[in-house]
Write an enzyme that holds these catalytic residues in place. Structure first.
Site, PDB file in Angstrom:
ATOM      1  N   HIS A 137       0.547 -89.290 -25.007  1.00  0.00           N
ATOM      2  CA  HIS A 137       0.418 -88.465 -26.130  1.00  0.00           C
ATOM      3  C   HIS A 137       0.037 -87.099 -25.771  1.00  0.00           C
ATOM      4  O   HIS A 137      -0.469 -86.508 -26.632  1.00  0.00           O
ATOM      5  CB  HIS A 137       0.133 -89.111 -27.373  1.00  0.00           C
ATOM      6  CG  HIS A 137       0.797 -90.235 -27.580  1.00  0.00           C
ATOM      7  ND1 HIS A 137       1.994 -90.374 -27.914  1.00  0.00           N
ATOM      8  CD2 HIS A 137       0.079 -91.502 -28.357  1.00  0.00           C
ATOM      9  CE1 HIS A 137       2.308 -91.524 -28.392  1.00  0.00           C
ATOM     10  NE2 HIS A 137       1.160 -92.389 -28.547  1.00  0.00           N
ATOM     11  N   HIS A 208       4.256 -89.568 -35.689  1.00  0.00           N
ATOM     12  CA  HIS A 208       3.426 -90.927 -35.410  1.00  0.00           C
ATOM     13  C   HIS A 208       3.073 -91.390 -36.747  1.00  0.00           C
ATOM     14  O   HIS A 208       1.894 -91.862 -36.570  1.00  0.00           O
ATOM     15  CB  HIS A 208       2.524 -90.830 -34.204  1.00  0.00           C
ATOM     16  CG  HIS A 208       2.208 -92.189 -33.533  1.00  0.00           C
ATOM     17  ND1 HIS A 208       2.083 -93.253 -34.211  1.00  0.00           N
ATOM     18  CD2 HIS A 208       2.484 -92.294 -32.257  1.00  0.00           C
ATOM     19  CE1 HIS A 208       1.799 -94.160 -33.336  1.00  0.00           C
ATOM     20  NE2 HIS A 208       2.028 -93.822 -32.013  1.00  0.00           N
ATOM     21  N   GLU A 347       9.519 -93.797 -34.154  1.00  0.00           N
ATOM     22  CA  GLU A 347       9.333 -92.512 -33.666  1.00  0.00           C
ATOM     23  C   GLU A 347      10.658 -91.895 -32.771  1.00  0.00           C
ATOM     24  O   GLU A 347      10.589 -92.584 -31.751  1.00  0.00           O
ATOM     25  CB  GLU A 347       8.152 -92.518 -32.542  1.00  0.00           C
ATOM     26  CG  GLU A 347       6.892 -93.245 -33.291  1.00  0.00           C
ATOM     27  CD  GLU A 347       5.793 -93.709 -32.070  1.00  0.00           C
ATOM     28  OE1 GLU A 347       5.295 -92.683 -31.290  1.00  0.00           O
ATOM     29  OE2 GLU A 347       5.597 -94.740 -32.165  1.00  0.00           O
TER      30      GLU A 347
END
Length: 382
Positions: A137, A208, A347
């Site tokens: 991420h 997310h 996602e």
């Protein structure tokens, strides 16, 4: 005192009473029980705030510019009950106390990059390893922890922008990114991403949000009914990095080509190695939609209150994550524990570790080109 002065005096008194009785915008509670003032602070020298979007269907989205994240999303259920369908916290202090992905915009590259490196134009790019030997991420300076500039042109639209500097978490190029949230009048929260760079780089953005369509995080989301429009998925190795294989979902716990209770699908083979690696679902499906946002990519339905979430995207993949790592130690909105399997993330994305898989859809962004991605979360009642 003449009559005109009396009327003017009464007008000022009336206005004073009106302003005294009218709640301050900072003290007004949202449908989900949030207070705007609880999201106003300074992070990295920039101001954070809470922004509220509404539509004519009774929906309400609360978004903070800290991480460009969705904090709450109110959707009426089949009985008209206002239901907050995403996990999150009551105040910005909770997000700062323990960094998390709840509702955030994930960048510069979402998901994992194996061993924190990739090759770009014959140069090995080393990026921040914030997940053991790997990056996830966007590294420790990922966008979920950055403050975006905000502009709200109307009641249903919020535009957020961020300048990601060259070298942030090791990624090359100054990237100018925009994230636009729109709460439409046909029941959708549309998220549009736009980015440019001054140096060749990689980019892969997603939202997310953790969806619990029951509105109660103490209720398992594994009872929800899942559909994924994908015949194949990308298996993981023991380090949770994609192996590079594109595998069929047939006869596996990953076959949701027909709507199916999540737990039932996983029970097809509860000892499947891929489930054991992550303790549930945390995998990328290869979508059949070919980038067409008019074709359903995935859906999730809560069988009791009738709320159905349909996902549309121009992305080639979607990560389905059953919140396996939540353990009840964090208290979300309303003081409720955020437990394992209490939500599902959907996602939309390019595949994980794509910078290291040249045969997969590319995440490379070059100067003069524009990155554009769309994710539409549409809500209906069944």
């Amino acid at each position: 005192m003449n009559t005109q002065k009396i009327h003017i005096s009464l007008l000022f008194v009336s206005l004073g009473i009106l302003f005294a009785c009218s709640p301050s915008p900072n003290k007004e509670r949202t449908q989900s029980g949030l207070l705007r003032k609880d999201f106003q602070t300074i992070v990295h020298g920039d101001s954070t705030d809470l922004f509220i979007l509404r539509n004519t269907q009774g929906m309400e989205a609360c978004i903070t510019n800290y991480g460009a994240r969705l904090v709450s999303l109110i959707v009426p259920d089949k009985n008209g009950k206002a239901t907050d369908v995403v996990l999150g916290f009551n105040r910005i202090a909770d997000y700062l106390a323990q960094p998390s992905s709840f509702g955030a915009t994930m960048g510069r590259v979402t998901n994992r990059i194996g061993y924190g490196k990739f090759v770009l134009d014959n140069d090995t790019i080393m990026i921040d390893k914030n997940n053991g030997e790997h990056a996830i991420h966007g590294g420790s300076a990922g966008w979920r922890g950055q403050v975006f500039a905000a502009d709200q042109p109307n009641d249903s639209t919020l535009q957020l922008s961020y300048q990601s500097p060259d070298g942030e978490s090791g990624f090359p190029g100054n990237v100018q990114a925009q994230v636009t949230y729109t709460l439409t009048h046909d029941g959708a929260l549309a998220i549009h991403y736009h980015a440019t760079t001054d140096k060749k780089t990689v980019i892969n953005l997603t939202n997310h949000s953790f969806f619990n369509l029951s509105g109660n995080p103490e209720q398992s989301a594994l009872n929800d009914i899942l559909y994924v429009n994908g015949d194949t998925y990308t298996p993981l190795d023991s380090n949770l990095i994609p192996t590079g294989e594109i595998a069929s979902v047939a006869h596996t716990p990953f076959d949701f080509r027909q709507p199916l209770v999540i737990q039932t699908g996983m029970d097809r083979d509860p000892k499947h190695q891929q489930l054991q690696f992550v303790g549930g679902l945390d995998h990328n499906w290869v979508l059949n939609t070919k980038g067409d946002t008019s074709i359903l990519a995935a859906s999730l339905r809560e069988p009791n209150n009738g709320i159905t979430l349909s996902v549309y995207t121009n992305e080639p993949g979607i990560q389905v994550y059953t919140s396996n790592s939540l353990d009840g130690s964090q208290l979300g909105k309303g003081g409720k524990a955020l437990k394992q399997f209490s939500a599902v993330c959907l996602e939309t994305q390019h595949y994980p570790d794509a910078p290291n898989k040249p045969d997969w859809p590319s995440t490379i962004l070059a100067p003069g080109s524009t990155y554009q991605s769309t994710c539409i979360y549409r809500f209906t009642i069944e």
